[in-house]
Write an enzyme that holds these catalytic residues in place. Structure first.
Site, PDB file in Angstrom:
ATOM      1  N   ASP A  49       0.878  -1.156   0.000  1.00 47.66           N
ATOM      2  CA  ASP A  49       0.000   0.000   0.000  1.00 47.66           C
ATOM      3  C   ASP A  49       0.928   1.223   0.000  1.00 47.66           C
ATOM      4  O   ASP A  49       2.124   1.100   0.303  1.00 47.66           O
ATOM      5  CB  ASP A  49      -0.855  -0.056   1.285  1.00 47.66           C
ATOM      6  CG  ASP A  49      -1.560   1.250   1.553  1.00 47.66           C
ATOM      7  OD1 ASP A  49      -2.257   1.742   0.651  1.00 47.66           O
ATOM      8  OD2 ASP A  49      -1.407   1.781   2.680  1.00 47.66           O
ATOM      9  N   LEU A  50       0.418   2.404  -0.319  1.00 51.33           N
ATOM     10  CA  LEU A  50       1.267   3.602  -0.342  1.00 51.33           C
ATOM     11  C   LEU A  50       1.024   4.489   0.892  1.00 51.33           C
ATOM     12  O   LEU A  50       1.885   4.600   1.753  1.00 51.33           O
ATOM     13  CB  LEU A  50       1.025   4.386  -1.637  1.00 51.33           C
ATOM     14  CG  LEU A  50       1.300   3.625  -2.949  1.00 51.33           C
ATOM     15  CD1 LEU A  50       0.954   4.494  -4.158  1.00 51.33           C
ATOM     16  CD2 LEU A  50       2.744   3.155  -3.032  1.00 51.33           C
ATOM     17  N   ASP A  51      -0.170   5.122   0.961  1.00 48.09           N
ATOM     18  CA  ASP A  51      -0.454   6.071   2.045  1.00 48.09           C
ATOM     19  C   ASP A  51      -0.403   5.391   3.416  1.00 48.09           C
ATOM     20  O   ASP A  51      -1.093   4.398   3.653  1.00 48.09           O
ATOM     21  CB  ASP A  51      -1.853   6.681   1.870  1.00 48.09           C
ATOM     22  CG  ASP A  51      -2.002   7.506   0.588  1.00 48.09           C
ATOM     23  OD1 ASP A  51      -0.982   7.881  -0.010  1.00 48.09           O
ATOM     24  OD2 ASP A  51      -3.163   7.778   0.199  1.00 48.09           O
TER      25      ASP A  51
ATOM     26  N   ASP B 292      -1.707  -0.441   5.964  1.00 44.18           N
ATOM     27  CA  ASP B 292      -2.083   0.093   7.281  1.00 44.18           C
ATOM     28  C   ASP B 292      -3.573  -0.067   7.588  1.00 44.18           C
ATOM     29  O   ASP B 292      -3.990   0.155   8.717  1.00 44.18           O
ATOM     30  CB  ASP B 292      -1.722   1.583   7.390  1.00 44.18           C
ATOM     31  CG  ASP B 292      -2.565   2.442   6.476  1.00 44.18           C
ATOM     32  OD1 ASP B 292      -2.516   2.212   5.235  1.00 44.18           O
ATOM     33  OD2 ASP B 292      -3.290   3.318   6.970  1.00 44.18           O
TER      34      ASP B 292
ATOM     35  N   SER C 273      -2.937   0.736  -4.410  1.00 44.63           N
ATOM     36  CA  SER C 273      -3.467   1.878  -3.669  1.00 44.63           C
ATOM     37  C   SER C 273      -4.898   2.175  -4.067  1.00 44.63           C
ATOM     38  O   SER C 273      -5.272   2.038  -5.220  1.00 44.63           O
ATOM     39  CB  SER C 273      -2.586   3.103  -3.949  1.00 44.63           C
ATOM     40  OG  SER C 273      -3.174   4.263  -3.414  1.00 44.63           O
ATOM     41  N   ARG C 274      -5.685   2.596  -3.055  1.00 46.15           N
ATOM     42  CA  ARG C 274      -7.056   3.023  -3.330  1.00 46.15           C
ATOM     43  C   ARG C 274      -7.129   4.529  -3.518  1.00 46.15           C
ATOM     44  O   ARG C 274      -8.218   5.093  -3.527  1.00 46.15           O
ATOM     45  CB  ARG C 274      -7.963   2.690  -2.146  1.00 46.15           C
ATOM     46  CG  ARG C 274      -8.099   1.232  -1.815  1.00 46.15           C
ATOM     47  CD  ARG C 274      -9.124   1.152  -0.687  1.00 46.15           C
ATOM     48  NE  ARG C 274      -9.164  -0.164  -0.077  1.00 46.15           N
ATOM     49  CZ  ARG C 274     -10.311  -0.811   0.177  1.00 46.15           C
ATOM     50  NH1 ARG C 274     -11.468  -0.264  -0.111  1.00 46.15           N
ATOM     51  NH2 ARG C 274     -10.277  -1.993   0.736  1.00 46.15           N
TER      52      ARG C 274
HETATM   53 MG   LIG Z   1      -2.819   3.117   3.394  1.00 48.49          MG
END
Ligand SMILES: [Mg+2]
Length: 177
Positions: free
Chosen positions: A15-17, A136, A73-74
């Site tokens: 995931d990114l964020d 996360d 990523s969303r």
């Molecule tokens: Mg995230």
């Protein structure tokens, strides 16, 4: 330190964020963004962003071991995320160059991962439990229904750390050996 006993899956999905960097790039970042130096970008609000501290080391270790690296990523703004990945460097190269596949879109990450596996021709490896997702958001644990090990990043002030990375590799190995 020797890595001889360390086992890796075929692919690692990030995931990114709040996994690789401490912000939501669709709400915290104001474009245009610029590179401040090879590890920091600055947006039009003077907000500075870097990867969490261990991210570079972790990605370089995966590259060294020929592990496939996937982004999932969303985010509502893939273009901003791609720009950040193009400006931040890992091993003196734009970070984005190290991703074998980047998948975007709302909804379950099962779809992101299935698409990446198809694109990279590693559908059998996916079926055989050769994927880990670092993320996360606990709702993304649903990827376990397609045999992906879910590694939860719980502390947004630290993000993905070497300690979490090593611990989750071990858990994955215990589960799938
Ligand atoms: Mg995230």
């Amino acid at each position: 330190m020797s890595n001889t006993n360390k086992r890796y899956p075929k692919a690692v999905v990030f995931d990114l964020d709040y996994t690789l960097w401490p912000c939501w790039c669709d709400t915290h970042i104001y474009t245009p963004i610029k590179s401040l130096n090879n590890s920091t970008i600055i947006d039009s609000n003077k907000f500075k962003l870097s990867f969490y501290k261990d991210v570079e080391k972790i990605i370089l270790e995966l590259i060294e071991n020929n592990i496939i690296i996937i982004g999932a990523s969303r985010t509502a703004t893939p273009s901003v995320a791609k720009k950040i990945l193009s400006l931040l460097e890992i091993g003196d190269e734009p970070a984005i160059n190290h991703f074998d596949s980047l998948q975007w879109g709302q909804g379950t990450k099962i779809n992101h991962i299935r698409k990446a596996a198809k694109e990279l021709d590693i559908v059998d490896e996916l079926k055989n439990g050769e994927f880990i997702l670092f993320d996360d958001e606990s709702r993304n644990k649903d990827v376990e229904s397609i045999n992906v090990h879910f590694a939860h990043i719980k502390d947004e002030s630290r993000g993905l750390t070497m300690e979490i990375f090593n611990k989750e590799l071990k858990k994955w190995h215990e589960k799938y050996k």
